[in-house]
Scaffold this motif. Structure first.
Motif, PDB file in Angstrom:
ATOM      1  N   VAL A 117      66.219 112.244  59.131  1.00 37.10           N
ATOM      2  CA  VAL A 117      67.063 111.100  58.674  1.00 37.10           C
ATOM      3  C   VAL A 117      65.915 110.749  57.697  1.00 37.10           C
ATOM      4  CG1 VAL A 117      67.456 108.618  58.688  1.00 37.10           C
ATOM      5  CG2 VAL A 117      67.945 110.219  60.899  1.00 37.10           C
ATOM      6  N   ILE A 118      66.573 110.489  56.295  1.00 32.90           N
ATOM      7  CA  ILE A 118      65.779 110.227  55.054  1.00 32.90           C
ATOM      8  C   ILE A 118      65.701 108.831  54.954  1.00 32.90           C
ATOM      9  CG2 ILE A 118      65.882 110.215  52.504  1.00 32.90           C
ATOM     10  CD1 ILE A 118      67.432 113.034  52.934  1.00 32.90           C
ATOM     11  N   LYS A 119      64.644 108.224  55.076  1.00 32.19           N
ATOM     12  CA  LYS A 119      64.190 106.824  54.825  1.00 32.19           C
ATOM     13  C   LYS A 119      64.232 106.321  53.311  1.00 32.19           C
ATOM     14  CE  LYS A 119      60.694 103.402  56.082  1.00 32.19           C
ATOM     15  NZ  LYS A 119      59.207 103.325  56.695  1.00 32.19           N
ATOM     16  N   THR A 120      64.867 105.310  53.273  1.00 29.82           N
ATOM     17  CA  THR A 120      64.728 104.728  51.651  1.00 29.82           C
ATOM     18  C   THR A 120      64.408 103.282  51.618  1.00 29.82           C
ATOM     19  OG1 THR A 120      67.221 104.147  51.789  1.00 29.82           O
ATOM     20  CG2 THR A 120      66.791 106.601  51.052  1.00 29.82           C
ATOM     21  N   ILE A 121      64.084 102.960  50.459  1.00 29.04           N
ATOM     22  CA  ILE A 121      63.505 101.459  50.408  1.00 29.04           C
ATOM     23  C   ILE A 121      64.833 100.634  50.361  1.00 29.04           C
ATOM     24  CG2 ILE A 121      61.581 102.227  48.988  1.00 29.04           C
ATOM     25  CD1 ILE A 121      62.864 101.076  46.471  1.00 29.04           C
ATOM     26  N   ASN A 122      64.466  99.379  50.762  1.00 23.40           N
ATOM     27  CA  ASN A 122      65.760  98.783  50.857  1.00 23.40           C
ATOM     28  C   ASN A 122      65.376  97.434  49.649  1.00 23.40           C
ATOM     29  OD1 ASN A 122      67.782  96.727  51.333  1.00 23.40           O
ATOM     30  ND2 ASN A 122      67.307  96.330  53.277  1.00 23.40           N
ATOM     31  N   LYS A 127      63.998  90.588  47.052  1.00 28.32           N
ATOM     32  CA  LYS A 127      64.610  89.145  46.792  1.00 28.32           C
ATOM     33  C   LYS A 127      63.686  88.323  46.739  1.00 28.32           C
ATOM     34  CE  LYS A 127      67.582  86.987  49.278  1.00 28.32           C
ATOM     35  NZ  LYS A 127      68.816  86.496  50.031  1.00 28.32           N
ATOM     36  N   GLU A 128      63.044  87.989  47.647  1.00 28.11           N
ATOM     37  CA  GLU A 128      61.972  86.958  47.721  1.00 28.11           C
ATOM     38  C   GLU A 128      61.160  86.829  46.588  1.00 28.11           C
ATOM     39  OE1 GLU A 128      58.828  84.713  50.799  1.00 28.11           O
ATOM     40  OE2 GLU A 128      60.134  86.333  51.543  1.00 28.11           O
ATOM     41  N   ALA A 129      60.588  88.176  46.036  1.00 26.02           N
ATOM     42  CA  ALA A 129      59.312  88.257  45.159  1.00 26.02           C
ATOM     43  C   ALA A 129      60.244  88.237  43.814  1.00 26.02           C
ATOM     44  CB  ALA A 129      58.939  89.979  45.244  1.00 26.02           C
ATOM     45  N   LEU A 130      61.149  88.381  43.520  1.00 26.38           N
ATOM     46  CA  LEU A 130      62.070  88.244  42.534  1.00 26.38           C
ATOM     47  C   LEU A 130      62.249  86.574  42.170  1.00 26.38           C
ATOM     48  CD1 LEU A 130      64.811  90.838  42.641  1.00 26.38           C
ATOM     49  CD2 LEU A 130      62.991  90.749  40.842  1.00 26.38           C
ATOM     50  N   GLY A 131      62.476  86.037  43.427  1.00 22.30           N
ATOM     51  CA  GLY A 131      62.540  84.530  43.399  1.00 22.30           C
ATOM     52  C   GLY A 131      61.356  83.924  42.719  1.00 22.30           C
ATOM     53  N   GLY A 132      60.349  84.438  43.491  1.00 20.22           N
ATOM     54  CA  GLY A 132      59.135  83.765  43.024  1.00 20.22           C
ATOM     55  C   GLY A 132      58.658  83.923  41.733  1.00 20.22           C
ATOM     56  N   ILE A 133      58.961  85.242  41.043  1.00 18.95           N
ATOM     57  CA  ILE A 133      58.835  85.477  39.627  1.00 18.95           C
ATOM     58  C   ILE A 133      59.753  84.701  38.557  1.00 18.95           C
ATOM     59  CG2 ILE A 133      59.307  87.402  37.833  1.00 18.95           C
ATOM     60  CD1 ILE A 133      58.519  89.614  40.053  1.00 18.95           C
ATOM     61  N   LEU A 215      71.470  91.011  43.926  1.00 15.88           N
ATOM     62  CA  LEU A 215      71.196  91.106  45.247  1.00 15.88           C
ATOM     63  C   LEU A 215      71.515  90.064  46.158  1.00 15.88           C
ATOM     64  CD1 LEU A 215      67.150  91.970  44.881  1.00 15.88           C
ATOM     65  CD2 LEU A 215      69.123  93.468  44.884  1.00 15.88           C
ATOM     66  N   GLU A 216      71.688  89.060  45.523  1.00 17.87           N
ATOM     67  CA  GLU A 216      72.444  88.000  46.413  1.00 17.87           C
ATOM     68  C   GLU A 216      73.893  88.558  46.691  1.00 17.87           C
ATOM     69  OE1 GLU A 216      71.632  84.554  44.257  1.00 17.87           O
ATOM     70  OE2 GLU A 216      69.714  84.275  45.111  1.00 17.87           O
ATOM     71  N   ASP A 217      74.767  88.970  45.818  1.00 17.19           N
ATOM     72  CA  ASP A 217      76.081  89.286  45.925  1.00 17.19           C
ATOM     73  C   ASP A 217      76.301  90.462  47.210  1.00 17.19           C
ATOM     74  OD1 ASP A 217      76.797  87.999  44.021  1.00 17.19           O
ATOM     75  OD2 ASP A 217      76.929  89.629  42.485  1.00 17.19           O
ATOM     76  N   PHE A 218      75.197  91.066  47.619  1.00 19.34           N
ATOM     77  CA  PHE A 218      75.235  92.049  48.858  1.00 19.34           C
ATOM     78  C   PHE A 218      75.313  91.101  49.867  1.00 19.34           C
ATOM     79  CE2 PHE A 218      72.784  95.249  46.056  1.00 19.34           C
ATOM     80  CZ  PHE A 218      74.020  95.642  45.429  1.00 19.34           C
ATOM     81  N   GLU A 219      74.778  90.045  49.947  1.00 16.93           N
ATOM     82  CA  GLU A 219      74.763  89.086  51.324  1.00 16.93           C
ATOM     83  C   GLU A 219      75.581  88.097  51.160  1.00 16.93           C
ATOM     84  OE1 GLU A 219      70.089  89.935  52.589  1.00 16.93           O
ATOM     85  OE2 GLU A 219      70.461  88.202  51.083  1.00 16.93           O
ATOM     86  N   LYS A 220      76.374  87.980  50.422  1.00 17.27           N
ATOM     87  CA  LYS A 220      77.368  86.808  50.292  1.00 17.27           C
ATOM     88  C   LYS A 220      78.184  86.662  51.623  1.00 17.27           C
ATOM     89  CE  LYS A 220      78.222  85.814  45.540  1.00 17.27           C
ATOM     90  NZ  LYS A 220      79.465  85.882  44.561  1.00 17.27           N
ATOM     91  N   PRO A 221      78.366  85.560  52.401  1.00 20.49           N
ATOM     92  CA  PRO A 221      78.921  85.302  53.553  1.00 20.49           C
ATOM     93  C   PRO A 221      80.419  85.809  53.492  1.00 20.49           C
ATOM     94  CG  PRO A 221      77.694  83.195  53.076  1.00 20.49           C
ATOM     95  CD  PRO A 221      77.754  84.268  51.891  1.00 20.49           C
ATOM     96  N   SER A 222      81.093  85.625  52.280  1.00 21.91           N
ATOM     97  CA  SER A 222      82.575  86.123  52.028  1.00 21.91           C
ATOM     98  C   SER A 222      82.637  87.453  52.294  1.00 21.91           C
ATOM     99  CB  SER A 222      82.988  85.765  50.933  1.00 21.91           C
ATOM    100  OG  SER A 222      82.293  86.177  49.943  1.00 21.91           O
TER     101      SER A 222
END
Length: 249
Positions: A117-122, A127-133, A215-222
């Protein structure tokens, strides 16, 4: 002297990781990572420009003759410097974290082989790091704007210097008016550099916000709800098909 770190596009690990994704047809992961890399590369250039502009401001500041002007601007410049340092520190940590994740994925790939199985970065992990920046950039915008306003205020004061009672008294006594012509020229250049710094902060904030929103669009509750409803609908459809078969027997 500011330490110049190598560009992320020059990292051999990055090329190796992207080749692994491409060769194993991980198109979505490849595109998501490529977008993040483009953002980082663009931000690297922006930070270089901001650092250069502030370095020019400091050189001009050192040449000012008026001690009061120098003191007022030095305080504002130092606050901008702190904001830049904070933003760069968080940005470099993001780069280091991304490269470390790529190394882990490549190591796992080499150990498991192509059949594993090929492991890839997520990318969502960043997202948290980008928010801090983004937060640091917003603070930088505020401090750079204060520097611009300080320059504008001092320039306005210098334009009205001839009306100053002190200068009137000097004229009446036959002494020359203190115009600080050299300071006016330097201050004009400081204004230009300060506005360039503010513009760069705005550009970086916009770029960071756009990436963060993606990135936030990927996690939208809708979106999650729609997927859940779709899965439930498919289950209900399969159940009805099964029931119909049972009735037809």
């Amino acid at each position: 002297m500011d330490k110049q770190l190598p560009s992320i596009q020059d990292e051999s690990i990055v090329h190796e990781y992207m080749d692994m994704l491409f060769q194993n047809e991980k198109r979505k992961e490849y595109n998501d990572t490529e977008e993040l890399l483009q953002y980082i590369s663009s931000m690297e250039q922006q930070f270089e420009e901001v650092v250069k502009e502030l370095r020019d401001v400091k050189e001009l500041l050192n040449g000012l003759q008026n001690p009061s002007t120098k003191m007022r601007l030095t305080d504002a410049v130092n606050k901008v410097q702190v904001s830049i340092d904070n933003g760069k520190d968080k940005f470099n940590k993001l780069k280091d974290s991304l490269i470390s994740s790529m190394k882990e994925c490549l190591s796992a790939f080499k150990q498991n082989g192509k059949n594993g199985v090929i492991k890839t970065i997520n990318v969502l992990h960043f997202k948290e790091a980008l928010g801090g920046i983004r937060k640091s950039l917003f603070v930088g915008m505020n401090k750079a704007n204060h520097l611009v306003q300080t320059c504008d205020a001092i320039t306005s004061e210098m334009r009205n210097a001839k009306r100053n009672l002190k200068n009137v008294a000097l004229l009446m006594s036959g002494k020359p008016v203190q115009k600080y012509n050299g300071d006016k020229t330097k201050l004009s250049l400081i204004q230009k550099c300060s506005r360039a710094i503010l513009s760069s902060f705005k550009t970086m904030s916009t770029k960071t916000t756009k990436v963060l929103h993606r990135l936030e669009d990927f996690e939208k509750p809708s979106v999650k709800t729609e997927i859940k409803l779709l899965n439930n609908s498919e289950k209900i459809t399969d159940l009805k098909k099964h029931e119909n078969k049972e009735h037809s027997r």
